[in-house]
Scaffold this active site. Sequence first.
Site, PDB file in Angstrom:
ATOM      1  N   GLU A  87      -6.276  -9.582   0.681  1.00 18.28           N
ATOM      2  CA  GLU A  87      -5.989 -10.697   1.588  1.00 18.28           C
ATOM      3  C   GLU A  87      -7.174 -11.065   2.479  1.00 18.28           C
ATOM      4  O   GLU A  87      -7.289 -12.203   2.914  1.00 18.28           O
ATOM      5  CB  GLU A  87      -4.772 -10.358   2.453  1.00 18.28           C
ATOM      6  CG  GLU A  87      -5.039  -9.521   3.712  1.00 18.28           C
ATOM      7  CD  GLU A  87      -5.646  -8.142   3.441  1.00 18.28           C
ATOM      8  OE1 GLU A  87      -5.458  -7.617   2.326  1.00 18.28           O
ATOM      9  OE2 GLU A  87      -6.326  -7.603   4.338  1.00 18.28           O
TER      10      GLU A  87
ATOM     11  N   ARG B 269     -10.364 -11.439   1.840  1.00 19.43           N
ATOM     12  CA  ARG B 269     -11.221 -12.470   1.249  1.00 19.43           C
ATOM     13  C   ARG B 269     -10.555 -13.841   1.312  1.00 19.43           C
ATOM     14  O   ARG B 269     -11.242 -14.866   1.335  1.00 19.43           O
ATOM     15  CB  ARG B 269     -11.582 -12.076  -0.196  1.00 19.43           C
ATOM     16  CG  ARG B 269     -10.399 -11.963  -1.099  1.00 19.43           C
ATOM     17  CD  ARG B 269     -10.705 -11.233  -2.391  1.00 19.43           C
ATOM     18  NE  ARG B 269     -10.783  -9.780  -2.206  1.00 19.43           N
ATOM     19  CZ  ARG B 269     -11.051  -8.921  -3.187  1.00 19.43           C
ATOM     20  NH1 ARG B 269     -11.287  -9.350  -4.421  1.00 19.43           N
ATOM     21  NH2 ARG B 269     -11.078  -7.625  -2.946  1.00 19.43           N
TER      22      ARG B 269
ATOM     23  N   ASP C 216      -7.779  -3.221  10.596  1.00 17.01           N
ATOM     24  CA  ASP C 216      -8.207  -4.292   9.692  1.00 17.01           C
ATOM     25  C   ASP C 216      -8.637  -5.565  10.434  1.00 17.01           C
ATOM     26  O   ASP C 216      -9.041  -6.539   9.808  1.00 17.01           O
ATOM     27  CB  ASP C 216      -7.087  -4.593   8.680  1.00 17.01           C
ATOM     28  CG  ASP C 216      -7.618  -4.854   7.287  1.00 17.01           C
ATOM     29  OD1 ASP C 216      -8.760  -4.448   6.998  1.00 17.01           O
ATOM     30  OD2 ASP C 216      -6.885  -5.485   6.490  1.00 17.01           O
TER      31      ASP C 216
ATOM     32  N   LYS D 115       0.845  -1.195   0.000  1.00 13.39           N
ATOM     33  CA  LYS D 115       0.000   0.000   0.000  1.00 13.39           C
ATOM     34  C   LYS D 115       0.886   1.253   0.000  1.00 13.39           C
ATOM     35  O   LYS D 115       1.934   1.250   0.625  1.00 13.39           O
ATOM     36  CB  LYS D 115      -0.860   0.035   1.267  1.00 13.39           C
ATOM     37  CG  LYS D 115      -2.019  -0.943   1.285  1.00 13.39           C
ATOM     38  CD  LYS D 115      -2.848  -0.779   2.548  1.00 13.39           C
ATOM     39  CE  LYS D 115      -3.951  -1.805   2.631  1.00 13.39           C
ATOM     40  NZ  LYS D 115      -4.995  -1.644   1.599  1.00 13.39           N
TER      41      LYS D 115
END
Length: 452
Positions: free
Chosen positions: A309, A311, A248, A237
């Site tokens: 990541e 999913r 997250d 990112k």
Amino acid sequence: MIEEKNIDKKNIVLEAIFDSENINKNIIKSKNIITEFLDKNKAFIYLGKKEKLDINLFKKTSNIIVNLKRDYQVDVSTFINKKLSEKIIVREITESYILKHGEVYNLKTSKKPKFKNITLVNLTKNGKNQFNISKNETKVRNWVRSLQTMPPNILNSIEYAKKLKNEFSNFKNVDVKVLKKDEIKKLKMGLLLGVNRGSEYEPRIVVVEYKGNPKSKEKIVYIGKGIMFDSGGYSLKPSLHIKGMKYDMSGTAIVAGAMKIIINNKPKVNVSIVMPLTDNMIGTKAQTVDSVQTSMSGKTVEINNTDAEGRLILADAITYSIRKLKATKIVDVATLTGAIVVALGAAYTGTWTTSKKDWDLVNDVAKLKGECLWRMPFNDKFIDGMKKSKIADLFNTNYSGYGGSSSSAAGFLKEFTENIPYIHFDIAGTASVNGVSTGVLVKTLAELANKI
Ligand code: BES
Ligand code: ZN
Ligand code: ZN
């Protein structure tokens, strides 16, 4: 402190005052401004036209009330109108007060300034009941917000799993299990293991099972996305997007909070929560783009973006919920896509359901609890591009240029649900707002267990 009590004539009472002909001329007629008559122990907050006061306007008033500069008794009965019930008034004031002034994880060495006390007065039995419900729910939300807020150098997957295990071991009517790396390997969860490759810490899966109706085969499983920190991995990112990626793991904190309320409410249903935990890091061992991993379901996935990541770990958690826990309904909660932040901001949680019935159910429950959902579509068009890998069953990212990446993430997950009724919440825009954790959906998920 916020409490509810009988009115005490000695202390100042705050009442709502609306526009009318015989309004006292000393009252400042400016919205949300308070005029005090200290000799009479009275204060009035001016709110304009009575019929115009609704929940959205009252949210602003409520924020002012919880930041008052002296102790007040708030006469709730004076705020009630057709659009604004006692229940909503009590809920909004209690929640704003505890969210604002309650204990949330913080490492500042200077002390928090002292805040003023609020006493809610003139409540009916229903109002008193709502006060206790809101107080308990919001305290749990602050526990959730603390977990969300803890920095990733302190709360890694291993410490978090220990913390969750300790928390839920306190309750008699639940089973808690922590799956470690060797068990995760035995289960062949190649997607979770792939994401974990770059990490200094082993992955964990924490499972908590509440059996409120042991005779029934029905079981709803809540799955949370538990990425302790999302650097993006090799699909790194950019700096601005990395900031805040400690959040997250919010999905796991939220399902854990909902479970705490469920355990307390004891509904006659079976509810389990599944929390896959790892961070998504970079390094010599980290999974590369172009890797192909085999999921617990057997489906193979070509990784065309290591930043998609969430999913991956959720897909293995879904298969675990179906094959090992025998889920009859699956709900996941995940900070899954940046695109949902663009579409809905912090105003709504994006919601996908496989049936209209489930959408109506969950939306009604959310409205009842004062939370906002927006229905999003499942459609094969969003995942066609993900089925075009030359060497695997699926890509993890839809690079076809079709767009709608929140719906392709949802569609990818649905591929693993084996036609079991499924609800997906993308909380990327609502889990934290302006860098502050929210504890969104805790109330809705807890209430859903009473309605299912
Ligand atoms: N954790 C992020 C999603 C996210 C973005 C959460 C902003 C909160 C705020 C997720 O793992 C992610 O990186 N998603 C990618 C998917 C893309 C590569 C298909 C995204 O949305 O950019
Ligand atoms: Zn990511
Ligand atoms: Zn992520």
